[in-house]
Design a protein around this motif. Structure first.
Motif, PDB file in Angstrom:
ATOM      1  N   UNK A   4     -29.420   3.249  -7.512  1.00 29.86           N
ATOM      2  CA  UNK A   4     -30.260   4.415  -7.255  1.00 29.86           C
ATOM      3  C   UNK A   4     -30.618   4.485  -5.775  1.00 29.86           C
ATOM      4  N   UNK A   5     -30.962   3.346  -5.167  1.00 30.05           N
ATOM      5  CA  UNK A   5     -31.300   3.300  -3.744  1.00 30.05           C
ATOM      6  C   UNK A   5     -30.076   3.662  -2.904  1.00 30.05           C
ATOM      7  N   UNK A   6     -28.906   3.120  -3.249  1.00 28.45           N
ATOM      8  CA  UNK A   6     -27.682   3.433  -2.510  1.00 28.45           C
ATOM      9  C   UNK A   6     -27.324   4.911  -2.618  1.00 28.45           C
ATOM     10  N   UNK A   7     -27.536   5.499  -3.788  1.00 27.72           N
ATOM     11  CA  UNK A   7     -27.246   6.919  -3.964  1.00 27.72           C
ATOM     12  C   UNK A   7     -28.208   7.770  -3.130  1.00 27.72           C
ATOM     13  N   UNK A   8     -29.489   7.387  -3.076  1.00 29.85           N
ATOM     14  CA  UNK A   8     -30.455   8.124  -2.270  1.00 29.85           C
ATOM     15  C   UNK A   8     -30.133   8.026  -0.783  1.00 29.85           C
ATOM     16  N   UNK A   9     -29.698   6.853  -0.331  1.00 27.04           N
ATOM     17  CA  UNK A   9     -29.300   6.701   1.070  1.00 27.04           C
ATOM     18  C   UNK A   9     -28.082   7.557   1.392  1.00 27.04           C
ATOM     19  N   UNK A  10     -27.129   7.597   0.480  1.00 30.49           N
ATOM     20  CA  UNK A  10     -25.935   8.422   0.704  1.00 30.49           C
ATOM     21  C   UNK A  10     -26.306   9.899   0.786  1.00 30.49           C
ATOM     22  N   UNK A  11     -27.214  10.344  -0.076  1.00 34.30           N
ATOM     23  CA  UNK A  11     -27.651  11.744  -0.030  1.00 34.30           C
ATOM     24  C   UNK A  11     -28.441  12.042   1.235  1.00 34.30           C
ATOM     25  N   UNK A  12     -29.200  11.060   1.715  1.00 34.30           N
ATOM     26  CA  UNK A  12     -29.992  11.249   2.928  1.00 34.30           C
ATOM     27  C   UNK A  12     -29.097  11.444   4.143  1.00 34.30           C
ATOM     28  N   UNK A  13     -28.028  10.651   4.232  1.00 36.93           N
ATOM     29  CA  UNK A  13     -27.174  10.715   5.408  1.00 36.93           C
ATOM     30  C   UNK A  13     -25.982  11.651   5.255  1.00 36.93           C
ATOM     31  N   UNK A  14     -25.785  12.252   4.093  1.00 33.79           N
ATOM     32  CA  UNK A  14     -24.655  13.178   3.957  1.00 33.79           C
ATOM     33  C   UNK A  14     -24.947  14.435   4.757  1.00 33.79           C
ATOM     34  N   UNK A  15     -23.947  14.888   5.477  1.00 37.67           N
ATOM     35  CA  UNK A  15     -24.128  16.070   6.303  1.00 37.67           C
ATOM     36  C   UNK A  15     -24.694  15.762   7.676  1.00 37.67           C
ATOM     37  N   UNK A  16     -25.136  14.538   7.905  1.00 38.55           N
ATOM     38  CA  UNK A  16     -25.689  14.160   9.199  1.00 38.55           C
ATOM     39  C   UNK A  16     -24.589  13.778  10.177  1.00 38.55           C
ATOM     40  N   UNK A  17     -23.512  13.211   9.653  1.00 35.52           N
ATOM     41  CA  UNK A  17     -22.400  12.772  10.490  1.00 35.52           C
ATOM     42  C   UNK A  17     -21.131  13.444   9.978  1.00 35.52           C
ATOM     43  N   UNK A  21     -17.172  13.543  10.393  1.00 34.88           N
ATOM     44  CA  UNK A  21     -16.067  12.757  10.944  1.00 34.88           C
ATOM     45  C   UNK A  21     -14.759  13.482  10.649  1.00 34.88           C
ATOM     46  N   UNK A  22     -14.020  13.827  11.704  1.00 38.41           N
ATOM     47  CA  UNK A  22     -12.698  14.446  11.566  1.00 38.41           C
ATOM     48  C   UNK A  22     -11.663  13.476  12.117  1.00 38.41           C
ATOM     49  N   UNK A  23     -10.612  13.236  11.329  1.00 39.98           N
ATOM     50  CA  UNK A  23      -9.543  12.326  11.750  1.00 39.98           C
ATOM     51  C   UNK A  23      -8.229  13.085  11.811  1.00 39.98           C
ATOM     52  N   UNK A  24      -7.489  12.842  12.882  1.00 41.16           N
ATOM     53  CA  UNK A  24      -6.149  13.392  13.032  1.00 41.16           C
ATOM     54  C   UNK A  24      -5.224  12.233  13.336  1.00 41.16           C
ATOM     55  N   UNK A  60     -22.839  14.376  15.227  1.00 40.53           N
ATOM     56  CA  UNK A  60     -24.003  13.932  14.453  1.00 40.53           C
ATOM     57  C   UNK A  60     -25.259  14.569  15.014  1.00 40.53           C
ATOM     58  N   UNK A  61     -26.285  14.572  14.205  1.00 37.11           N
ATOM     59  CA  UNK A  61     -27.584  15.048  14.678  1.00 37.11           C
ATOM     60  C   UNK A  61     -28.112  14.077  15.715  1.00 37.11           C
ATOM     61  N   UNK A 118     -23.500   5.855  13.686  1.00 37.44           N
ATOM     62  CA  UNK A 118     -22.248   6.598  13.847  1.00 37.44           C
ATOM     63  C   UNK A 118     -21.093   5.614  14.004  1.00 37.44           C
ATOM     64  N   UNK A 119     -21.295   4.613  14.852  1.00 37.83           N
ATOM     65  CA  UNK A 119     -20.263   3.591  15.082  1.00 37.83           C
ATOM     66  C   UNK A 119     -19.886   2.895  13.779  1.00 37.83           C
ATOM     67  N   UNK A 120     -20.886   2.549  12.981  1.00 41.62           N
ATOM     68  CA  UNK A 120     -20.640   1.867  11.712  1.00 41.62           C
ATOM     69  C   UNK A 120     -19.835   2.748  10.753  1.00 41.62           C
ATOM     70  N   UNK A 121     -20.178   4.031  10.682  1.00 37.56           N
ATOM     71  CA  UNK A 121     -19.462   4.955   9.799  1.00 37.56           C
ATOM     72  C   UNK A 121     -18.018   5.137  10.247  1.00 37.56           C
ATOM     73  N   UNK A 122     -17.797   5.243  11.558  1.00 38.41           N
ATOM     74  CA  UNK A 122     -16.434   5.433  12.063  1.00 38.41           C
ATOM     75  C   UNK A 122     -15.616   4.155  11.899  1.00 38.41           C
ATOM     76  N   UNK A 123     -16.226   2.995  12.097  1.00 33.54           N
ATOM     77  CA  UNK A 123     -15.515   1.724  11.896  1.00 33.54           C
ATOM     78  C   UNK A 123     -15.060   1.585  10.443  1.00 33.54           C
ATOM     79  N   UNK A 124     -15.904   1.982   9.518  1.00 30.65           N
ATOM     80  CA  UNK A 124     -15.531   1.924   8.105  1.00 30.65           C
ATOM     81  C   UNK A 124     -14.344   2.843   7.832  1.00 30.65           C
TER      82      UNK A 124
END
Length: 158
Positions: A8-21, A23-26, A60-61, A69-75
């Motif tokens: 539940x906590x992980x889902x709330x964190x995902x909803x909190x940060x969705x749309x904040x970053x 990422x487009x990859x080519x 990102x905002x 941002x770095x952590x999300x892009x590294x993943x």
């Protein structure tokens, strides 16, 4: 209880940060990697033995910390099979800024901005369309993704 609370906590964190970053990859996708080396300078690594396989464009905002941002892009870089993620640029982008210059396309003319004294007495003074110059800003990050040339050749069958 912990088994229920953690998802539940992980889902709330995902909803909190969705749309904040965003990422487009080519580029190409290879076998996923567990570890991706991060660097901010091409001089830190010898890129002679590596091949450029893709580019990330990230926005990102301003409230999102660059480390997040770095952590999300590294993943994401690991999912695409990169070995080295190189930061090439960071920029602040203004969005939604209104300029009251009458020469700007679409801006009202000086005559359109004038108000009749009776109208001003009834409704009050005009307010600016933007309240704070800090609003409407986003950060833009550019990254290059590299993979070892021998591994690229092996996976592509060369």
């Amino acid at each position: 209880m912990k088994r229920v609370l953690l998802p539940v906590i992980l889902m709330l964190l995902a909803l909190t940060f969705s749309g904040c970053i965003d990422i487009d990859y080519t580029g190409r996708k290879f076998t996923a990697q567990d570890h991706v080396q991060y660097t901010e300078s091409a001089a830190d690594v010898d890129l002679d033995n590596y091949t450029l396989i893709g580019r990330f464009s990230v926005t990102s905002r301003m409230s999102i910390h660059p480390y997040d941002v770095e952590e999300a892009v590294l993943e994401r870089a690991g999912e695409y099979g990169g070995d080295i993620l190189l930061l090439t640029g960071v920029e602040t982008i203004r969005t939604g800024v209104y300029t009251p210059d009458e020469h700007e396309f679409g801006a009202p003319t000086a005559a359109d901005r004038q108000r009749h004294p009776a109208e001003e007495a009834r409704f009050g003074r005009q307010q600016p369309l933007t309240s704070n110059p800090a609003t409407g800003k986003r950060r833009s990050f550019e990254y290059l993704l590299y993979k070892r040339t021998s591994e690229v050749n092996r996976q592509l069958g060369y």
